[in-house]
Write a protein that holds these residues in place. Sequence first.
Motif, PDB file in Angstrom:
ATOM      1  N   LYS A  23       0.930  -1.103   0.166  1.00 52.46           N
ATOM      2  CA  LYS A  23       0.001  -0.142   0.111  1.00 52.46           C
ATOM      3  C   LYS A  23       0.917   1.155  -0.063  1.00 52.46           C
ATOM      4  O   LYS A  23       1.962   1.201   0.480  1.00 52.46           O
ATOM      5  N   ALA A  24       0.291   2.121  -0.685  1.00 52.78           N
ATOM      6  CA  ALA A  24       1.229   3.403  -0.889  1.00 52.78           C
ATOM      7  C   ALA A  24       0.218   4.612  -1.119  1.00 52.78           C
ATOM      8  O   ALA A  24      -1.005   4.411  -1.482  1.00 52.78           O
ATOM      9  N   LYS A  25       0.636   5.771  -0.524  1.00 55.01           N
ATOM     10  CA  LYS A  25      -0.227   7.011  -0.725  1.00 55.01           C
ATOM     11  C   LYS A  25       0.527   7.810  -1.593  1.00 55.01           C
ATOM     12  O   LYS A  25       1.604   8.362  -1.399  1.00 55.01           O
ATOM     13  N   GLN A  56      -4.530   6.711  -0.923  1.00 56.41           N
ATOM     14  CA  GLN A  56      -3.863   5.368  -0.677  1.00 56.41           C
ATOM     15  C   GLN A  56      -4.564   4.590  -1.828  1.00 56.41           C
ATOM     16  O   GLN A  56      -5.612   4.536  -2.196  1.00 56.41           O
ATOM     17  N   GLY A  57      -3.425   3.731  -2.447  1.00 54.38           N
ATOM     18  CA  GLY A  57      -3.828   2.664  -3.383  1.00 54.38           C
ATOM     19  C   GLY A  57      -3.027   1.293  -3.218  1.00 54.38           C
ATOM     20  O   GLY A  57      -2.060   1.219  -2.222  1.00 54.38           O
ATOM     21  N   ASN A  58      -3.322   0.261  -3.971  1.00 57.87           N
ATOM     22  CA  ASN A  58      -2.622  -0.853  -3.994  1.00 57.87           C
ATOM     23  C   ASN A  58      -1.710  -0.912  -4.992  1.00 57.87           C
ATOM     24  O   ASN A  58      -2.039  -0.671  -6.296  1.00 57.87           O
ATOM     25  N   PHE A  59      -0.357  -1.348  -4.722  1.00 55.05           N
ATOM     26  CA  PHE A  59       0.780  -1.319  -5.870  1.00 55.05           C
ATOM     27  C   PHE A  59       1.599  -2.708  -5.799  1.00 55.05           C
ATOM     28  O   PHE A  59       1.504  -3.429  -4.758  1.00 55.05           O
ATOM     29  N   ALA A  69       3.895   8.245  -0.109  1.00 48.44           N
ATOM     30  CA  ALA A  69       4.269   7.890   1.208  1.00 48.44           C
ATOM     31  C   ALA A  69       4.251   5.999   1.364  1.00 48.44           C
ATOM     32  O   ALA A  69       2.859   5.764   0.961  1.00 48.44           O
ATOM     33  N   LEU A  70       5.062   5.565   1.718  1.00 49.24           N
ATOM     34  CA  LEU A  70       4.880   4.026   1.960  1.00 49.24           C
ATOM     35  C   LEU A  70       5.248   3.978   3.446  1.00 49.24           C
ATOM     36  O   LEU A  70       6.328   4.161   3.941  1.00 49.24           O
ATOM     37  N   ILE A  82       2.511   0.361  -9.986  1.00 46.80           N
ATOM     38  CA  ILE A  82       3.751  -0.479  -9.658  1.00 46.80           C
ATOM     39  C   ILE A  82       4.603   0.531  -9.059  1.00 46.80           C
ATOM     40  O   ILE A  82       4.968   1.959  -9.431  1.00 46.80           O
ATOM     41  N   ILE A  83       5.447   0.211  -7.865  1.00 47.01           N
ATOM     42  CA  ILE A  83       6.456   0.533  -7.061  1.00 47.01           C
ATOM     43  C   ILE A  83       7.733   0.237  -7.513  1.00 47.01           C
ATOM     44  O   ILE A  83       7.828  -0.924  -7.640  1.00 47.01           O
TER      45      ILE A  83
END
Length: 145
Positions: free
Chosen positions: A29-31, A36-39, A88-89, A122-123
Amino acid sequence: MKDLHDVLKLEKYRKIKFRITKTQHLLIKAKINGVQGNFILDTGASNSCVGFESIEFFSLKARKSKTKAAGAGAVGMHTQLSVKNSIALGRWKTDDLSIVIFDLSHVNEALTEHKAKAVHGIIGADILLEGKAIIDYYNHCLYLK
């Protein structure tokens, strides 16, 4: 020997949990810009990216790009670029993220075919390099400094 977490905590690393999906992807999860989203955490992706459908969701200011994207099963995809975004992670963050925007539908189709959740993006290695990343696969943790 000291526990990895204790050593990295002393070195000012931030611990971020991830989970393994049914497709063996690392889901985190990251903002982005406070949303916030799913990556997918992808060490093979050179840049962090989101799909075209997430431009408004993350309040991105997209502009055209001449760069073509390539990924698993797809090449020569048109892209856009959004600069000066915050990400932000967990408790790790940066305010100068450039995000590549392209069609992630092929990624999400493959995920949903395997009954896994779709992702916003994707991160990639840009974040992993900036944060001096250490991935603890056994304990499902990403550490960023």
